[in-house]
Structures are given as C-alpha cells and as structure tokens.
Design a protein around this motif. Sequence first.
Motif, mmCIF file in Angstrom:
data_model
loop_
_atom_site.group_PDB
_atom_site.id
_atom_site.type_symbol
_atom_site.label_atom_id
_atom_site.label_comp_id
_atom_site.label_asym_id
_atom_site.label_seq_id
_atom_site.Cartn_x
_atom_site.Cartn_y
_atom_site.Cartn_z
ATOM 1 N N GLU A 115 -17.802 11.854 58.680
ATOM 2 C CA GLU A 115 -18.918 12.213 57.797
ATOM 3 C C GLU A 115 -18.840 11.637 56.389
ATOM 4 O O GLU A 115 -18.179 10.629 56.147
ATOM 5 C CB GLU A 115 -19.040 13.741 57.745
ATOM 6 C CG GLU A 115 -19.826 14.315 58.927
ATOM 7 C CD GLU A 115 -20.860 15.298 58.441
ATOM 8 O OE1 GLU A 115 -21.362 15.167 57.306
ATOM 9 O OE2 GLU A 115 -21.168 16.220 59.211
ATOM 10 N N TRP A 116 -19.527 12.305 55.462
ATOM 11 C CA TRP A 116 -19.678 11.864 54.075
ATOM 12 C C TRP A 116 -19.854 13.114 53.227
ATOM 13 O O TRP A 116 -20.392 14.119 53.715
ATOM 14 C CB TRP A 116 -20.897 10.952 53.945
ATOM 15 C CG TRP A 116 -20.921 10.126 52.702
ATOM 16 C CD1 TRP A 116 -21.629 10.367 51.570
ATOM 17 C CD2 TRP A 116 -20.183 8.917 52.467
ATOM 18 N NE1 TRP A 116 -21.394 9.384 50.636
ATOM 19 C CE2 TRP A 116 -20.500 8.476 51.167
ATOM 20 C CE3 TRP A 116 -19.290 8.165 53.236
ATOM 21 C CZ2 TRP A 116 -19.964 7.326 50.606
ATOM 22 C CZ3 TRP A 116 -18.745 7.022 52.684
ATOM 23 C CH2 TRP A 116 -19.079 6.597 51.385
ATOM 24 N N PRO A 117 -19.425 13.114 51.975
ATOM 25 C CA PRO A 117 -19.633 14.295 51.134
ATOM 26 C C PRO A 117 -21.120 14.615 50.982
ATOM 27 O O PRO A 117 -21.935 13.720 50.756
ATOM 28 C CB PRO A 117 -18.994 13.911 49.790
ATOM 29 C CG PRO A 117 -18.849 12.425 49.833
ATOM 30 C CD PRO A 117 -18.693 12.047 51.255
ATOM 31 N N PHE A 166 -16.631 13.381 43.963
ATOM 32 C CA PHE A 166 -16.031 12.729 45.116
ATOM 33 C C PHE A 166 -17.033 11.805 45.808
ATOM 34 O O PHE A 166 -16.672 10.730 46.301
ATOM 35 C CB PHE A 166 -15.491 13.756 46.107
ATOM 36 C CG PHE A 166 -14.839 13.139 47.309
ATOM 37 C CD1 PHE A 166 -13.715 12.345 47.167
ATOM 38 C CD2 PHE A 166 -15.368 13.318 48.579
ATOM 39 C CE1 PHE A 166 -13.117 11.745 48.269
ATOM 40 C CE2 PHE A 166 -14.771 12.731 49.680
ATOM 41 C CZ PHE A 166 -13.650 11.946 49.535
ATOM 42 N N ALA A 167 -18.305 12.209 45.847
ATOM 43 C CA ALA A 167 -19.326 11.349 46.447
ATOM 44 C C ALA A 167 -19.425 10.015 45.700
ATOM 45 O O ALA A 167 -19.567 8.948 46.308
ATOM 46 C CB ALA A 167 -20.672 12.065 46.445
ATOM 47 N N ARG A 168 -19.334 10.073 44.387
ATOM 48 C CA ARG A 168 -19.359 8.837 43.586
ATOM 49 C C ARG A 168 -18.103 7.998 43.855
ATOM 50 O O ARG A 168 -18.155 6.764 43.903
ATOM 51 C CB ARG A 168 -19.467 9.174 42.103
ATOM 52 C CG ARG A 168 -20.831 9.715 41.682
ATOM 53 C CD ARG A 168 -20.870 10.004 40.194
ATOM 54 N NE ARG A 168 -22.158 10.478 39.748
ATOM 55 C CZ ARG A 168 -23.191 9.694 39.409
ATOM 56 N NH1 ARG A 168 -23.047 8.371 39.471
ATOM 57 N NH2 ARG A 168 -24.331 10.200 39.013
ATOM 58 N N ARG A 228 -13.320 19.643 53.468
ATOM 59 C CA ARG A 228 -13.632 18.324 52.921
ATOM 60 C C ARG A 228 -14.398 18.523 51.626
ATOM 61 O O ARG A 228 -15.114 19.501 51.450
ATOM 62 C CB ARG A 228 -14.439 17.490 53.914
ATOM 63 C CG ARG A 228 -15.778 18.100 54.305
ATOM 64 C CD ARG A 228 -16.414 17.360 55.482
ATOM 65 N NE ARG A 228 -17.687 17.960 55.856
ATOM 66 C CZ ARG A 228 -18.869 17.524 55.429
ATOM 67 N NH1 ARG A 228 -18.936 16.480 54.619
ATOM 68 N NH2 ARG A 228 -19.990 18.105 55.796
ATOM 69 N N ARG A 229 -14.245 17.597 50.739
ATOM 70 C CA ARG A 229 -14.937 17.695 49.454
ATOM 71 C C ARG A 229 -16.397 17.259 49.591
ATOM 72 O O ARG A 229 -16.688 16.243 50.215
ATOM 73 C CB ARG A 229 -14.232 16.835 48.408
ATOM 74 C CG ARG A 229 -12.926 17.425 47.929
ATOM 75 C CD ARG A 229 -12.302 16.568 46.849
ATOM 76 N NE ARG A 229 -13.181 16.388 45.692
ATOM 77 C CZ ARG A 229 -12.850 15.681 44.606
ATOM 78 N NH1 ARG A 229 -11.656 15.096 44.546
ATOM 79 N NH2 ARG A 229 -13.694 15.544 43.602
ATOM 80 N N ALA A 278 -15.327 11.368 54.261
ATOM 81 C CA ALA A 278 -15.309 12.716 53.669
ATOM 82 C C ALA A 278 -13.927 13.354 53.639
ATOM 83 O O ALA A 278 -13.780 14.433 53.070
ATOM 84 C CB ALA A 278 -16.285 13.632 54.408
ATOM 85 N N LEU A 279 -12.948 12.726 54.244
ATOM 86 C CA LEU A 279 -11.582 13.235 54.163
ATOM 87 C C LEU A 279 -10.752 12.274 53.319
ATOM 88 O O LEU A 279 -10.663 11.082 53.630
ATOM 89 C CB LEU A 279 -10.943 13.375 55.551
ATOM 90 C CG LEU A 279 -11.514 14.459 56.477
ATOM 91 C CD1 LEU A 279 -10.708 14.498 57.781
ATOM 92 C CD2 LEU A 279 -11.505 15.831 55.820
#
Length: 442
Positions: A229-231, A204-206, A198-199, A177-178
């Motif tokens: 983490e994760w977006p 950004f997730a894709r 964080r986005r 996530a960063l």
Amino acid sequence: MFYFEDRVGPDFGADAPEYPDWTFPQWLKDAKFGIFVHWGLYSVPAFAETGNAPPPVEDAYRDHKYAEWYGNTVRIPGSSAEAYQRETFGSGTSYEDLADLWTTDSFDAHECVELFRRAGARYVVPTAKHHDGFCLWGTETTGFNSVRRGPGRDLMAEFATATRDAGLKFGAYFSGALDWHVSDLRAINSDPDVFRLRRNDEEFARYAFSQVRELVDRFAPDILWNDIEWPDAGKTAADFGVAALFRQYLAAVPEGIVNDRWGVPSHGYLTREYSDIGSLSDKNWESCRGLGRSFGVNRNETDSDVLTVAEMVRHLVSVVSRNGNLLLNIGLNADGTIPGIYRDRLEGLGAWMEANGEAIYGTRPFAGDAHDHLALTVGPHATYILVMDPVAELPTPPLPTAGGHWLGAGEPGDKFVVPETLRDSPVAVFAIPHTHAPGHPV
C-alpha cells in the motif's frame, strides 16, 4: 493471502483524485518472464524458518518464513530470529547496526544480469527499498542507504546499467507504506497488523513520494513495483499524492506501468504472491514467488525447499497459458553472489527456454477449455500445445495437429506422440504452424 486490488480506501468522495489511464505495455505483454531480486540488510543474517507446514496463525509472524522480514521478526520476543541475532551479532547489536557489517565485495551486476538473461528473463526488478527502510541507492532523503553505509555503492545504479546493457527492461521494487526505520511502531504480529501498523501521516507520505520521484528521475524504471500500500495522506489529490506521482511517472516513462499494490483505485496489472489467479483471465496479471519459500536469501533453506527446474518450467507455462507473467525471485547472498542452489536452477530453466521459448515469448492464451496435462499458447506463427507431463498418456488434442512438430526433438515428427528424446523434458512442446491451424488467442 492479500488481494491488493481490493484495497482501495479511503473514499474521498467528490474530492477523489483523478488517475491516469494505464495501458499494459506491449513489451511486458510479450516478455512473459522476469527476475525479482531481493537484497538488503536482511541478507546479512539471511535467516528465517523453513519447513513445509505453515505455522499456527498466531505464530505466523514470530516464525516468519520470509527472510526479508527479519527486521520485524527479530523484534518479536521468543522468536528464533531474536535468538539468532543475539547469538550471532551480540546482544547489543540492533538490526540497523547490520548496515555497517554489510559488504558487497563480490557483487558484479553485469555477471548477475547475464545469468538472468541466460535463464530467459526479459526484465529485472531489484528491491530499491524494502520494509526496513534501507535504500539501495544514493538517496538524498536519508543517510540510511547503501552509498553512505556498509556497501558504499549505489546498487540500484549498477543494476540499472547492467540490465539495460543486457537489452532487458528494468523495474524497481519499493515498500510504500512500511518503513520501520522512520516509524516508531511495535512489531507486526498478524495480517491485520500489516495494514494497521503503518504510517499514514503527511510527513511520511511526502517522504515516500520524494523517494519514488528520485527513482523515476535517476533510473526511469519501466515498472514501478510498489508493495504493502501507500500512506493514506498520500492518496489525496495533493501534489505529493499517488495520482500526481502516477502522472509524473508516465510523463517521464510513457510505456511505464505500475502494479496493484498502492491501495488506490488505479493500477496497471494484478499480482498474485505464492498463489494463483485460478483460471484463464482476461486481465493482465503477474505471479511472483521465490525459488524457495522466502524472497530474501535464507541460510536455512536446503535443496528440498527450492523448486526443481521441472517445477519452475511448469509454473511458468501454467502462468503464461492463463494470460500471466512470471516474476521469479532470486535472493542474493550478502556479498552479492547468487547462491549455487539458485544458479543451477536458472541454468536449467535457460536450457529449456532456449529450445522452447517461442511457445512463451510474444504468445497469447488459447481461448478454449482446459485439458488435463496440456496448456496452450498462440504465437504469431504457430499454436503451441505444451505437454505438462511428457510421460503421461496424452489426451485427445484440442485442435488438429497435422503439420505440427515437436520443438527440440532433434528429428522431424508430426505425430502427436511425445518423442523418446523429450520424455525427460519438464514440458514437451508441439508447434502447429498457422498455415495448418490458425490459433484462437484470447
């Protein structure tokens, strides 16, 4: 310190995705010890603060002790990293400009991994992409990578080949996530900022999903070691979400495993960074830390900042006896060499493991009360009493010791008294064959 298993939001209610079940693989349960490798653009400046005392909480990120955070620290006005960047590379040089200054002419992946193997490691986890967004493989998602810039090499491919050639398992670290390269956010100044700045958008997730899919497709890593983490847009049931990624990963690597740092209610094992799980645990967990106080190599570190061989061995024994694995980090120099201060430690650890590895590999914790100066493990053929301070007065052993012997003593001896030849060992090991004392593993 963050406990990532507690960060499992947002709650999607009835629309929550279904995650696959994780089985902690037998190979990892038996391996016990791996090497983490932090190497990237941050290795060019190789700069961070040192010192025993933690900085005041309000200055913790300005005076960060992790050299791999240099890309953030250099953007904080008044930081020593900002001054170092200006004085060393010139006021017009950005952090990302360092990509064209990074050369890896001395890097030999097989030579690095061979040292890790001699140190006793059974798996290797290099950083594929850290928070700065620079990728160490020839990704199609961005030109900000080690094939298109500076090194001109697919460093992950070289690590993967060397690791598997050495008979070791291969993992990949990824910053989920960063990614400061594709973000337009101010510098992180506090612990809450780590998660606020964080986005979380779908684009950004894709992007993150595509990068990890490349790692899976190209390298089939035995461990997917995510960080920070994760977006949030990628935590849904979407085809680019974490749940879908997990399913695809397990289809490609049936004995693969993930850690607990994805920010979703699914993980393969717990992580503890420069901290401890506290006591004997029935959960699988992994201690990760650097040989020094930073993961990325730090030119300011001295001998006193780095663990001694004895401290490394005792930490490994402590972790393994409480059902954990140790992922010990090495920061490479920018040119790809292992700092001498680390090399000496790894050789020393390897010498101890050569003599005493049977008390580590393939063992399980001993189910019983803790004892001062002692740790216990149970192997297929023996129970091991590991004496953490060989020169201290020994307590009464927690089980019968008849028929046992001291590993590496050079002479037979079944008395539970540390032989003189082992008094200077970091940890002395007494093995009791199961024909004399069956173990009681957790």
